[in-house]
Design a protein around this motif. Structure first.
Motif, mmCIF file in Angstrom:
data_model
loop_
_atom_site.group_PDB
_atom_site.id
_atom_site.type_symbol
_atom_site.label_atom_id
_atom_site.label_comp_id
_atom_site.label_asym_id
_atom_site.label_seq_id
_atom_site.Cartn_x
_atom_site.Cartn_y
_atom_site.Cartn_z
ATOM 1 N N UNK A 139 0.793 -1.234 0.000
ATOM 2 C CA UNK A 139 0.000 0.000 0.000
ATOM 3 C C UNK A 139 0.829 1.289 0.000
ATOM 4 N N UNK A 140 1.882 1.328 0.791
ATOM 5 C CA UNK A 140 2.685 2.557 0.851
ATOM 6 C C UNK A 140 3.377 2.841 -0.495
ATOM 7 N N UNK A 141 4.050 1.857 -1.097
ATOM 8 C CA UNK A 141 4.616 2.089 -2.437
ATOM 9 C C UNK A 141 3.546 2.433 -3.481
ATOM 10 N N UNK A 142 2.345 1.891 -3.315
ATOM 11 C CA UNK A 142 1.262 2.238 -4.255
ATOM 12 C C UNK A 142 0.876 3.702 -4.125
ATOM 13 N N UNK A 143 0.719 4.159 -2.906
ATOM 14 C CA UNK A 143 0.369 5.565 -2.668
ATOM 15 C C UNK A 143 1.452 6.462 -3.273
ATOM 16 N N UNK A 166 -4.451 3.604 8.485
ATOM 17 C CA UNK A 166 -3.033 3.663 8.884
ATOM 18 C C UNK A 166 -2.184 4.332 7.799
ATOM 19 N N UNK A 167 -2.452 3.961 6.539
ATOM 20 C CA UNK A 167 -1.643 4.494 5.435
ATOM 21 C C UNK A 167 -2.015 5.946 5.126
ATOM 22 N N UNK A 168 -3.272 6.301 5.406
ATOM 23 C CA UNK A 168 -3.739 7.654 5.074
ATOM 24 C C UNK A 168 -2.844 8.710 5.708
ATOM 25 N N UNK A 169 -2.269 8.389 6.880
ATOM 26 C CA UNK A 169 -1.379 9.350 7.566
ATOM 27 C C UNK A 169 -0.140 9.645 6.732
ATOM 28 N N UNK A 170 0.291 8.673 5.908
ATOM 29 C CA UNK A 170 1.489 8.875 5.072
ATOM 30 C C UNK A 170 1.118 9.282 3.653
ATOM 31 N N UNK A 171 -0.170 9.488 3.392
ATOM 32 C CA UNK A 171 -0.602 9.783 2.026
ATOM 33 C C UNK A 171 -0.454 11.273 1.721
ATOM 34 N N UNK A 172 0.794 11.645 1.399
ATOM 35 C CA UNK A 172 1.042 13.049 1.080
ATOM 36 C C UNK A 172 0.871 13.288 -0.419
ATOM 37 N N UNK A 173 0.656 12.187 -1.174
ATOM 38 C CA UNK A 173 0.556 12.314 -2.632
ATOM 39 C C UNK A 173 -0.786 12.913 -3.050
ATOM 40 N N UNK A 175 -3.873 11.628 -3.660
ATOM 41 C CA UNK A 175 -4.935 10.879 -4.340
ATOM 42 C C UNK A 175 -5.935 10.352 -3.321
ATOM 43 N N UNK A 176 -7.094 9.905 -3.824
ATOM 44 C CA UNK A 176 -8.101 9.378 -2.908
ATOM 45 C C UNK A 176 -7.741 7.945 -2.510
ATOM 46 N N UNK A 177 -7.941 7.620 -1.244
ATOM 47 C CA UNK A 177 -7.613 6.291 -0.717
ATOM 48 C C UNK A 177 -8.782 5.830 0.153
ATOM 49 N N UNK A 178 -9.478 4.771 -0.276
ATOM 50 C CA UNK A 178 -10.667 4.329 0.466
ATOM 51 C C UNK A 178 -10.702 2.806 0.590
ATOM 52 N N UNK A 179 -11.564 2.338 1.502
ATOM 53 C CA UNK A 179 -11.734 0.896 1.719
ATOM 54 C C UNK A 179 -13.198 0.544 1.499
ATOM 55 N N UNK A 180 -13.450 -0.704 1.071
ATOM 56 C CA UNK A 180 -14.842 -1.144 0.921
ATOM 57 C C UNK A 180 -14.933 -2.659 0.972
ATOM 58 N N UNK A 181 -16.166 -3.160 0.952
ATOM 59 C CA UNK A 181 -16.396 -4.594 0.855
ATOM 60 C C UNK A 181 -16.682 -4.959 -0.601
ATOM 61 N N UNK A 182 -16.736 -6.251 -0.907
ATOM 62 C CA UNK A 182 -16.974 -6.670 -2.302
ATOM 63 C C UNK A 182 -18.349 -6.226 -2.808
ATOM 64 N N UNK A 183 -19.326 -6.186 -1.876
ATOM 65 C CA UNK A 183 -20.689 -5.823 -2.295
ATOM 66 C C UNK A 183 -20.759 -4.385 -2.800
#
Ligand code: NDP
Length: 281
Positions: A139-143, A166-173, A175-183
């Motif tokens: 995730x961090x290299x992706x961000x 957790x990663x959002x704190x390091x997301x200085x790039x 872009x949008x970063x979100x979580x969801x379920x398959x549904x």
């Protein structure tokens, strides 16, 4: 005597790491040996005892694979930011009586996608399926690769949410970063790149991902390797995805990162990836 390195895991019979590092050592003219150690799962101290024995015998570094990545994290003295964030370690270096820990899985994956497969992520919509160890490392290299949007979907959605938080704190790039379920995925439209970082393919299963997430002309990447056309890659191909790949390039690239970290020279990877690739159809 040659400098000693090894991979430790359980089971370890399937590992390609000795072959990969042997190839790198030959290519770069490094005087080193690289073996495979089956670490004991019981007792709980079995893993750390094996590592300590290897260090006492003059070992310089180790790769760590399942199920010991968390135990390696716990016994390390110094951890890189990537290792800290993922809570898992896949490479260790032994220096001055200290264990220095890294996690190269994510950088290896990003390098395979962006450099080898020519799919830069900047400005793209990217979907990662899974929130286990491999997704955590990625995730961090992706961000840092600056996609416009990065979505993490997992069966247990709380795990995906915790990881994203957790990663959002390091997301200085930015872009949008979100979580969801398959549904939730059916409502999220098409993604340029979809990555299967679940372990479903190891048992021939398909994560419950709708075909509507794939873009015709887009890309799909399967972290598992050597399995040919997995149900996930078949679904992507049938949905018109142009570029499909499995994790063999990630495997070789994370190894090359560890090799460079240990030896100060980065080996060429292309020929080895070609040699290890199992055709996808
Ligand atoms: P983990 O056990 O840490 O995580 C497994 C993940 O898969 C979890 O998110 C789990 O969801 C999900 N999952 C398992 N089965 C299913 C299913 N049937 N449907 C949907 N989701 C499922 O595994 P890792 O993260 O270590 O490994 C993931 C994959 O990455 C494996 O295929 C592994 O071989 C590969 N890998 C490849 C590497 C390479 O170099 N190419 C390096 C490292 C890993 P939940 O949390 O909801 O249970």
């Amino acid at each position: 005597m040659s400098d000693r390195y090894a991979v430790i895991g359980n089971p370890i019979g399937h590992t390609k790491s000795p072959l990969i590092h042997g190839f790198f050592a030959q290519e770069t003219g490094q005087d080193m040996s690289y073996g495979a150690i089956e670490g004991p799962v019981e007792p709980a101290s079995g893993f750390s005892d094996s590592v300590k024995r290897f260090i006492a015998a003059g070992g310089r570094g180790m790769n760590v694979t399942a199920p010991f990545k968390l135990a390696a994290f716990a016994m390390s003295d110094e951890r890189s930011e990537r290792a800290q964030l993922s809570g898992a370690v896949n490479a260790m270096k032994f220096e001055g009586g200290r264990i220095i820990a890294e996690n190269f899985d994510g950088v290896g994956l990003v390098r395979d996608i962006e450099v080898n497969l020519h799919q830069p992520m900047v400005g793209k919509r990217v979907l990662i399926l899974g929130a286990g160890g491999a997704a955590r490392g990625a995730l961090l290299p992706f961000v840092a690769a600056r996609p416009a949007e990065l979505v993490v979907a997992n069966r247990h959605v709380d795990k995906a949410r915790a990881l994203v938080e957790q990663v959002a704190r390091s997301n200085t790039a930015g872009g949008s970063l979100t979580a969801c379920g398959y549904a939730d995925l059916a409502a999220l439209g098409r993604f340029d790149l979809v990555i299967n970082a679940t372990s479903a393919s190891l048992t021939g299963q398909l994560p419950p991902v709708p075909a509507s997430v794939f873009s015709a002309g887009g890309s799909a990447y399967e972290l598992a390797y050597g399995k040919g056309l997995t149900p996930f890659l078949r679904l992507a191909r049938d949905a018109g995805v142009e570029s499909i790949a499995d994790g063999v390039g990630m495997l070789v690239e994370q190894a090359a990162e560890a090799f460079a970290w240990w030896r100060g020279v980065r080996p060429e990877t292309r020929a080895l990836i070609e040699r290890l690739t199992v055709p996808l159809d």
